[in-house]
Design a protein around this motif. Structure first.
Motif, PDB file in Angstrom:
ATOM      1  N   TRP A 122      16.468  37.210 -26.165  1.00 61.55           N
ATOM      2  CA  TRP A 122      15.265  37.710 -26.829  1.00 61.55           C
ATOM      3  C   TRP A 122      14.140  37.652 -26.783  1.00 61.55           C
ATOM      4  CZ3 TRP A 122      13.070  41.888 -29.019  1.00 61.55           C
ATOM      5  CH2 TRP A 122      12.026  41.274 -30.253  1.00 61.55           C
ATOM      6  N   ARG A 123      13.736  36.028 -26.329  1.00 60.40           N
ATOM      7  CA  ARG A 123      12.853  35.940 -25.589  1.00 60.40           C
ATOM      8  C   ARG A 123      12.581  36.482 -23.937  1.00 60.40           C
ATOM      9  NH1 ARG A 123      13.360  29.444 -28.061  1.00 60.40           N
ATOM     10  NH2 ARG A 123      11.968  30.338 -30.225  1.00 60.40           N
ATOM     11  N   ASN A 124      13.245  36.512 -23.227  1.00 64.09           N
ATOM     12  CA  ASN A 124      12.817  37.102 -22.417  1.00 64.09           C
ATOM     13  C   ASN A 124      12.359  38.869 -22.091  1.00 64.09           C
ATOM     14  OD1 ASN A 124      13.327  35.814 -19.841  1.00 64.09           O
ATOM     15  ND2 ASN A 124      15.797  35.444 -21.063  1.00 64.09           N
ATOM     16  N   LEU A 125      13.409  39.173 -23.304  1.00 67.80           N
ATOM     17  CA  LEU A 125      12.579  40.763 -23.679  1.00 67.80           C
ATOM     18  C   LEU A 125      11.172  40.788 -24.788  1.00 67.80           C
ATOM     19  CD1 LEU A 125      15.871  42.195 -25.895  1.00 67.80           C
ATOM     20  CD2 LEU A 125      14.056  43.097 -23.567  1.00 67.80           C
ATOM     21  N   LEU A 126      11.025  39.457 -25.135  1.00 68.32           N
ATOM     22  CA  LEU A 126       9.412  39.450 -25.405  1.00 68.32           C
ATOM     23  C   LEU A 126       8.017  39.234 -24.125  1.00 68.32           C
ATOM     24  CD1 LEU A 126       9.929  37.034 -28.395  1.00 68.32           C
ATOM     25  CD2 LEU A 126       8.868  39.463 -29.016  1.00 68.32           C
ATOM     26  N   VAL A 127       9.159  38.359 -23.453  1.00 72.45           N
ATOM     27  CA  VAL A 127       7.943  37.597 -22.625  1.00 72.45           C
ATOM     28  C   VAL A 127       7.362  39.301 -21.638  1.00 72.45           C
ATOM     29  CG1 VAL A 127       8.164  36.914 -20.319  1.00 72.45           C
ATOM     30  CG2 VAL A 127       8.374  34.993 -22.712  1.00 72.45           C
ATOM     31  N   GLU A 128       8.425  39.901 -21.418  1.00 71.62           N
ATOM     32  CA  GLU A 128       8.391  40.845 -20.530  1.00 71.62           C
ATOM     33  C   GLU A 128       7.593  42.287 -20.900  1.00 71.62           C
ATOM     34  OE1 GLU A 128      12.419  41.931 -19.549  1.00 71.62           O
ATOM     35  OE2 GLU A 128      12.188  39.767 -18.726  1.00 71.62           O
ATOM     36  N   SER A 129       7.980  42.365 -22.875  1.00 69.70           N
ATOM     37  CA  SER A 129       7.054  42.753 -23.021  1.00 69.70           C
ATOM     38  C   SER A 129       5.771  42.532 -23.510  1.00 69.70           C
ATOM     39  CB  SER A 129       7.723  43.692 -24.534  1.00 69.70           C
ATOM     40  OG  SER A 129       7.448  42.318 -25.715  1.00 69.70           O
TER      41      SER A 129
ATOM     42  N   TRP B 146       4.378  41.507 -25.933  1.00 67.46           N
ATOM     43  CA  TRP B 146       4.708  40.892 -27.915  1.00 67.46           C
ATOM     44  C   TRP B 146       4.864  39.914 -27.582  1.00 67.46           C
ATOM     45  CZ3 TRP B 146       1.429  44.274 -29.452  1.00 67.46           C
ATOM     46  CH2 TRP B 146       1.775  45.737 -29.325  1.00 67.46           C
ATOM     47  N   GLY B 147       5.046  38.947 -26.953  1.00 66.13           N
ATOM     48  CA  GLY B 147       5.633  37.638 -27.582  1.00 66.13           C
ATOM     49  C   GLY B 147       3.704  37.036 -27.423  1.00 66.13           C
ATOM     50  N   VAL B 148       3.524  37.035 -26.858  1.00 63.04           N
ATOM     51  CA  VAL B 148       1.490  36.331 -26.368  1.00 63.04           C
ATOM     52  C   VAL B 148       1.034  37.725 -26.947  1.00 63.04           C
ATOM     53  CG1 VAL B 148       2.371  33.575 -26.477  1.00 63.04           C
ATOM     54  CG2 VAL B 148       2.913  35.769 -23.846  1.00 63.04           C
ATOM     55  N   PRO B 149       0.892  38.111 -27.516  1.00 61.24           N
ATOM     56  CA  PRO B 149      -0.091  39.937 -26.866  1.00 61.24           C
ATOM     57  C   PRO B 149      -1.229  39.184 -26.228  1.00 61.24           C
ATOM     58  CG  PRO B 149       0.301  39.509 -29.486  1.00 61.24           C
ATOM     59  CD  PRO B 149       1.364  37.926 -28.717  1.00 61.24           C
ATOM     60  N   CYS B 150      -2.063  38.044 -26.618  1.00 59.70           N
ATOM     61  CA  CYS B 150      -3.911  38.311 -27.157  1.00 59.70           C
ATOM     62  C   CYS B 150      -3.496  36.979 -25.009  1.00 59.70           C
ATOM     63  CB  CYS B 150      -4.229  36.737 -27.890  1.00 59.70           C
ATOM     64  SG  CYS B 150      -3.933  37.895 -29.090  1.00 59.70           S
ATOM     65  N   TRP B 151      -2.175  37.223 -24.372  1.00 59.79           N
ATOM     66  CA  TRP B 151      -2.269  36.605 -23.283  1.00 59.79           C
ATOM     67  C   TRP B 151      -3.058  37.179 -22.594  1.00 59.79           C
ATOM     68  CZ3 TRP B 151       1.640  32.174 -21.715  1.00 59.79           C
ATOM     69  CH2 TRP B 151       1.540  31.379 -22.620  1.00 59.79           C
ATOM     70  N   PRO B 152      -2.910  36.700 -21.113  1.00 58.49           N
ATOM     71  CA  PRO B 152      -3.361  37.949 -19.839  1.00 58.49           C
ATOM     72  C   PRO B 152      -2.139  38.898 -20.394  1.00 58.49           C
ATOM     73  CG  PRO B 152      -3.858  35.429 -19.184  1.00 58.49           C
ATOM     74  CD  PRO B 152      -3.419  36.144 -20.776  1.00 58.49           C
ATOM     75  N   LYS B 153      -3.030  39.900 -19.413  1.00 56.83           N
ATOM     76  CA  LYS B 153      -1.097  41.010 -19.043  1.00 56.83           C
ATOM     77  C   LYS B 153      -0.603  40.406 -17.971  1.00 56.83           C
ATOM     78  CE  LYS B 153      -3.624  45.470 -20.819  1.00 56.83           C
ATOM     79  NZ  LYS B 153      -3.865  46.714 -20.341  1.00 56.83           N
ATOM     80  N   ALA B 154      -1.751  39.747 -17.133  1.00 59.02           N
ATOM     81  CA  ALA B 154      -0.516  39.507 -15.504  1.00 59.02           C
ATOM     82  C   ALA B 154       0.504  38.368 -15.744  1.00 59.02           C
ATOM     83  CB  ALA B 154      -1.924  38.619 -14.703  1.00 59.02           C
TER      84      ALA B 154
ATOM     85  N   TYR C  76       2.365  37.146 -19.181  1.00 55.65           N
ATOM     86  CA  TYR C  76       3.547  37.653 -20.403  1.00 55.65           C
ATOM     87  C   TYR C  76       3.227  38.112 -21.949  1.00 55.65           C
ATOM     88  CZ  TYR C  76       5.491  35.053 -16.927  1.00 55.65           C
ATOM     89  OH  TYR C  76       5.780  34.606 -15.631  1.00 55.65           O
ATOM     90  N   GLY C  77       1.534  38.612 -21.693  1.00 57.64           N
ATOM     91  CA  GLY C  77       1.010  38.942 -22.862  1.00 57.64           C
ATOM     92  C   GLY C  77       0.316  40.165 -22.635  1.00 57.64           C
TER      93      GLY C  77
ATOM     94  N   ARG D 105       9.024  29.574 -18.852  1.00 58.66           N
ATOM     95  CA  ARG D 105       9.813  29.241 -19.263  1.00 58.66           C
ATOM     96  C   ARG D 105       9.539  28.113 -20.475  1.00 58.66           C
ATOM     97  NH1 ARG D 105      14.309  27.764 -16.274  1.00 58.66           N
ATOM     98  NH2 ARG D 105      14.693  25.747 -16.872  1.00 58.66           N
ATOM     99  N   ILE D 106       8.174  28.160 -20.986  1.00 61.12           N
ATOM    100  CA  ILE D 106       7.142  27.847 -22.088  1.00 61.12           C
ATOM    101  C   ILE D 106       7.993  28.787 -23.003  1.00 61.12           C
ATOM    102  CG2 ILE D 106       5.324  27.591 -23.196  1.00 61.12           C
ATOM    103  CD1 ILE D 106       4.488  26.163 -20.258  1.00 61.12           C
ATOM    104  N   LEU D 107       7.663  29.853 -22.659  1.00 60.53           N
ATOM    105  CA  LEU D 107       7.613  30.873 -23.472  1.00 60.53           C
ATOM    106  C   LEU D 107       8.767  31.256 -24.311  1.00 60.53           C
ATOM    107  CD1 LEU D 107       5.138  33.270 -22.659  1.00 60.53           C
ATOM    108  CD2 LEU D 107       4.437  31.706 -24.456  1.00 60.53           C
ATOM    109  N   THR D 108      10.106  31.508 -22.963  1.00 56.91           N
ATOM    110  CA  THR D 108      11.426  31.337 -23.495  1.00 56.91           C
ATOM    111  C   THR D 108      12.192  30.311 -23.951  1.00 56.91           C
ATOM    112  OG1 THR D 108      12.366  31.053 -21.231  1.00 56.91           O
ATOM    113  CG2 THR D 108      11.707  32.833 -21.633  1.00 56.91           C
ATOM    114  N   GLY D 109      11.932  29.003 -24.144  1.00 51.71           N
ATOM    115  CA  GLY D 109      11.937  27.765 -24.765  1.00 51.71           C
ATOM    116  C   GLY D 109      12.940  27.046 -23.999  1.00 51.71           C
TER     117      GLY D 109
END
Lengths: 421, 381, 381, 421
Positions: D34-41, D43-51, D53-54, D105-109
């Motif tokens: 799930w977190r990999n999905l988030l990172v790729e989409s 939406w996990g960190v929407p305010c991070w840069p597009k480059a 994971y955001g 790997r920070i975001l995926t835990g």
């Protein structure tokens, strides 16, 4: 020395005083006559040198001699005001001429003295004095301003700390003078406090003149000489707390003494209120009925614990001193404890007064005494050294902690002072 | 927003603050506090005509501007900061809140317009020998007579009592069931049987008087209602708390400023950690007290607008604010004197003016111990 | 002299202090506090044989040395300074004072010699669910039975209760007039019907136990007398206050020493005014508390020697001392941790050992609020 | 921008998230899937840069997006521990390689992080760090000791502040590294506290190795980079206070998340007690019957006044921030207020407990919770900056008072430090 040797010496001295008093003390003397007799006999200040109105007795004989005076109901030399600080300073640092000119009239009460140390810009930092003494045509010209000068308005002489060299570091550029207060260049103004009293004065110098022979100690030794004055001030702090205790004998000489004391006691009449008047608390609590309020009881108990333990702590210090033991920390704590007591007492007086504390003056509680407490207590943690200065002293001198870093060690001319521009 | 003022309110504060700075420098305060009336009638007129402060939170139907309690709190904070000498607290707070909370429509219409315009100066006479502003402690009895009620007895600590035109007097009436209920009564200063005498207050910027009533005939405001009497005092407590916060801020600023000017030992005393930390502690205490005063003002603002069945939260906040700010004010005043050192204890230094206001306000309308207890009671504890 | 110790007392203090320093370094305290009994039997024996501390203030006729309470206070101060782990407070203070104040001559002769020699360890079981050490709060009832009285119920916070040989138990008897009077009873640890269970104290250097009595047969000490019961607790309060003063002194010295070693920002933290002033304030508080403890010790000293009709001044001083020192101890402990910073909150730093003793002692034998009230009562207010 | 423009943008984003969540969120995912999905989409960190994971959305969109996640009951990226501080620091100062290696790997835990700043000799004085990094044969060798390192025992990576130049002034000789925690030269030991917990660690470095490419920012810029980490720490302080809030959804993925959280929450389980547990006071007072004691009522009222006003003060700060107004003094006061509250709460808990406070452990009041309060509160006025440091900060930054005179501005080599000999 063995105790019994001391005892027999004391008894011998006591017998001498008793005989002398029996022959000389009489209530029909004028106060001045009597004090002149005292000065000539040496019994007025028995522990002073024989050459200067004393009998050269060891310091611990004073109590014994005083006891005989008290037993006979006889008056002593003049002691009110700061005259004894002046005398102690002159005895230690004065010239023969100073002693000749000043000491006798100090004891007879003919001359009054004041202490010209504090300034608007140097309160906690006494050595930062900026009143200047400039040598011109062989005489010192004094310019500047002193503050918190009790009794300046009825003093003939002042003990003056003034700066004679601006290029030396702070403590080294000061000199110590005796200043004639009755001259055109000296203006004394009373300073009103927030409680309405005006116990202190401001003294302004506008080319006031001091003859060169009135320098006390060497030029530039002013701080050292002032330390002598201050040491005696601290030592006699207990004595000062007895202000207002006047003998209640009958006869002209007592009338004279009471009149004299009345003048000197005037500035100090609010001092008991400044300390918080813990003595009134219990009765006020009873009168108001609040004594049965558990909350108020807690506050009263806490206050009395503070004041009782402070009293015992001072007594521990005194007991150690009397036993010749090294002074413990107890002796340095009284001033700071007094601030806590005064503040706590003010709070409890407020609790007990309720909205009545909004009033002052003769129609208010205890004819204005309670209001005077509330409006005087803030001075306790400032006068004679702020709580902050006391904490520094305790930390540094008693606990041996490091001193403040200093920023005033260079030539005084360059030390920032006064109000920052 | 709940925890901040609107832009309009901030602008309003600026206007009031400017007026107070200009009209109430300490030179003026010192001058007025030595006068008998304690205020300057011209400035009072300006305050009402130019800024309309007397009308500010009186509803428009009674000749007011219809602003809320938050605006009133803003005015009081700025007055307290500058020790503005005027019967505003007496007239526009104590008397007005008593009238607004208890009087009939007709009475409001008759009295409030003149208060709003500043032409009539009113005040509250409530406190008796027991020095309490609580309805249950009112012991003066109002006896029904022709044309109203007859009042006899003494009231004291009446602010601006010597120069007020109208008195709102708290007294009790028997509610029939053998219990007495407090009510407010209207008395004009020229009423027969009324005598007044100056009282010497520790705070010379707030004049006090003692009133003696000897069968003074008075009109009852609305109906006897101890709850409403207490509520109007609670409103005034909140106003006082906001006034006191202004004083706290003055003292804090004054201490910090002086600490940065005054040199000892070759450095400003403000560079010593002891002084810095005292200032930091003062700031904390003042800001916490400010939050209490603001929060309470908002609660009264809403309570005054939406007549609610349950005033307990408002009453709790009023007591909370009065207790919090009373403690903060007197401690800030003490610390401000301490930082000024000996100078701060002199008459010429201004600190004592605020110290005396702080000391006087501490117990005015009830002290912190009482209000902490009332807070617990209001919370139902 | 009233406000100082005699030279002989000072020498005695030196001897005790040396023993405590040698036998009770914190390494030893840490070791013993992890054991079940909490003390070292060898050192206990040495303390009694070499210094005779157990016998110190027991009269000579009961096998003691006959010294006074001031000497006992000196011992306790030095023990408190070093957190000496031993059942001294239980046996030589709590139990001994209870026995001295209430038992018959025959009972004293029977019990005290073994306590004096340290062979018998006694303690006091008084506190019940209401956590009070006052005679009026004792609710355990002693019922007369053959051979004495029968005790049932629970006692807790019994110091050294798991390893004591003898318990002095507070219980009530009906005084005939329908009122109950408190008395102390003697129970041996092997008595039938007695169960004991460890209690987990925050202060691991003072072991606690809960005792359950199920019809335990006990001997009454002297006669029922609530006044004497309270008096013996007052004596113990004074002893505790002196013990606590020793702890205060340790904490103060430790804080001052650390402040002069620890560097931050290129200087010792003790050179910062904030820290200096905290230390000065601590010193003031500790010295005031010390005066209270010493003064109270002297009062008990005299009260124990000259049986006086009126104990009120002694009772007042006992409560004054307990309240004063309790507050000083916990505040000194808090400040000592604060000055140590994060290190002071760690297990390996010694400060918490005294902090826990301070916290535990604060409420042991009654907290400061209670004792302030008792002080007022003893003063007849 | 007009409010309605903002509103319509927000609504658009919300719609996007909603659609995406509807299509992708499912409780049968593994947490990592799930977190990999988030990172790729993005939406996990929407305010991070597009480059990285955001989605490059403005910061104020975060609340809107989070709201949609909450509405859908969907989990987010890994946030526990200090991983987000590491991420913020790397986003600002890291190289492309750093971001590539660490961020995902920070975001995926998959990777956990810890912060290696504080030392036994540098607590209040963080910049006084003496852990050394010496370049030898092209690699950094680390020696020294860190303290108060939460979660060091289960961290893969550490953010290390170490001294690389001893001849420069204190702040200039520091550099910032990413350290591999799983190597022989790193030893992690738990540090037991006085309340019995061991929430922190000591970390010892004995020739621990860092490859040169793991330097973050320039050599000697360590203090600047650390400031970024600390700024984010302060900003997320509110977030930290929500430790222990775990979603209570049903399904394998929630089980996984709860297990993960349990590990991270463990060190913080006594933090509510450290703050004084004001929330328990009223009930305890009622249960004990002491609620009717006028004295206790006063203490409780005073405590609650303190805690309520502190809460409102923080809300005033937040309100001003949200209105874009300059921050008033309110924002800097929370920490100091918290110390007062904790101490006052501890006192009231003691009052309410009476002699029961002598006990701890499961048989004591509230199964040991009260004892834990009393033994934890002393940390409040120390952890995260002592009260003394807070007062300095408030006086200097808020009130504009003069800074402390400095004695540590020369080469760090010569600055006295540690324990005075």
């Amino acid at each position: 020395m063995e105790n019994n040797v001391i005892d027999s010496k004391i008894r011998a001295v006591q017998a001498d005083v008793r005989v002398w008093l029996k022959e000389n003390w009489h209530v029909n003397h004028s106060l001045l006559e009597w004090r002149n007799l005292l000065v000539e006999s040496g019994w007025g200040v028995p522990c002073w040198p024989k050459a200067w109105y004393g009998r050269g007795l060891p310091a611990d004989m004073e109590t014994a001699v005083n006891g005989e005076f008290a037993a006979a109901g006889a008056l002593g030399v003049a002691r009110a005001g700061i005259r004894m600080l002046a005398a102690a300073t002159l005895l230690e640092h004065g010239t023969e001429a100073h002693k000749q000119k000043f000491l006798r009239r100090i004891l007879t009460g003919e001359d009054n003295w004041c202490q010209l140390f504090s300034e608007p810009g140097s309160g906690s930092d006494l050595a930062g004095a900026t009143t200047r003494a400039d040598l011109k045509d062989g005489r010192w010209l004094i310019n500047g301003q002193k503050l918190w000068t009790t009794s300046a308005h009825h003093a003939e002489w002042g003990l003056l700390l003034a700066r004679t060299d601006w290029d030396l570091p702070k403590h080294q550029g000061l000199s110590y003078f005796v200043l004639d207060m009755r001259q055109p260049g000296v203006e004394v103004q009373p300073l009103r406090q927030m409680n309405g009293h005006a116990s202190f004065n401001q003294v302004f110098f506008d080319n006031a003149v001091i003859e060169p022979e009135y320098l006390v100690g060497a030029l530039g030794d002013g701080w050292k000489v002032a330390m002598t004055t201050l040491a005696h001030e601290r030592r006699s702090a207990d004595g000062f707390r007895n202000w207002g205790k006047v003998s209640n004998g009958e006869g002209a000489i007592f009338e004279e003494e009471r009149a004299e004391n009345a003048i000197f006691n005037e500035p100090y009449k609010w001092y008991p209120q400044r300390a918080g008047r813990v003595d009134l608390i219990m009765q006020r609590a009873r009168d108001s009925g609040l004594i049965s309020d558990l909350r108020v009881r807690q506050e009263i108990a806490a206050l009395l614990i503070l004041s009782e333990t402070a009293k015992w702590t001072a007594q521990r210090a005194r007991a150690a001193q009397q036993l010749g033991r090294p002074q413990g920390p107890e002796g340095s704590l009284g001033k700071l404890a007094g601030s806590h007591i005064a503040r706590a007492a003010s709070r409890v007086h407020t609790l007990l007064g309720g909205a009545e504390v909004m009033l002052k003056g003769k129609d208010s509680e205890m004819q204005g005494l309670i209001a005077e407490i509330l409006l005087s207590v803030p001075a306790t943690s400032i006068a004679g050294g702020t709580d902050e200065i006391q904490r520094n002293i305790i930390a540094e001198r008693v606990l041996g902690m490091p001193k403040e870093p200093r920023f005033d060690t260079g030539p005084f001319r360059d030390v920032p002072r006064g109000l920052k521009k | 927003m709940q925890y901040s003022f609107s832009d309009e309110q901030e602008q309003f504060r600026d206007i009031v603050a400017r007026f107070m700075r200009e009209k109430s420098p300490t030179s003026e305060v010192r001058k007025l506090m030595e006068t008998a009336s304690g205020y300057d009638a011209n400035i009072w007129q300006q305050m009402n005509q130019e800024l309309g402060l007397g009308a500010l939170c009186i509803p428009e139907v009674y000749g007011g501007q219809g602003f809320g309690f938050v605006e009133l709190a803003i005015v009081l904070e700025e007055m307290g900061r500058n020790l503005f000498c005027a019967p505003f607290f007496s007239s526009s707070v104590l008397a007005t809140q008593a009238i607004l909370n208890t009087a009939t429509e007709a009475q409001k219409s008759a009295i409030l317009p003149d208060i709003a315009s500043g032409q009539r100066i009113a005040t509250l006479a409530m406190c008796e020998a027991n020095a309490s502003w609580r309805a249950k402690d009112v012991s003066m009895l109002a006896e029904p007579v022709d044309g109203g009620f007859s009042l006899s007895g003494k009231k004291h600590l009446v602010t601006d009592g010597m120069y007020a035109d109208t008195f709102v007097v708290a007294a009790c009436v028997d509610n029939g069931a053998g219990k007495s209920e407090a009510a407010f009564f209207l008395v004009q200063s020229d009423a027969s049987g009324l005598r007044r005498a100056e009282q010497d207050g520790i705070d010379a910027t707030r004049k006090l008087a003692e009133l003696e009533f000897r069968g003074v005939v008075a009109e009852m405001l609305g109906k006897p209602d101890s709850v409403k009497v207490d509520k109007s005092i609670a409103f005034s407590c909140v106003a006082l708390a906001n006034e006191m916060v202004g004083g706290c801020q003055y003292l804090l600023s004054s201490a910090v400023e002086y600490a940065q000017l005054r040199m000892q030992f070759g450095r400003t005393i403000g560079s010593f950690q002891a002084i810095k930390h005292m200032c930091a502690d003062m700031l904390l205490e003042v800001e916490l007290a400010r939050s209490a005063a603001y929060q309470a003002a908002q609660a009264v603002h809403h309570a005054a607008q939406a007549e609610s069945e349950d005033d307990s939260e408002m009453l709790a906040l009023a007591s909370l604010a009065k207790a919090s700010v009373s403690d903060a004010y007197i401690r800030t005043a003490e610390t401000c004197i301490q930082i000024h050192g000996g100078i701060g204890f002199t008459w010429d230094n201004d600190t004592h003016l605020w110290f005396k206001r702080a000391k006087s306000s501490e117990e005015f309308l009830g002290g912190p111990m009482l209000h902490r207890e009332l807070l617990m009671q209001a919370w139902g504890v």
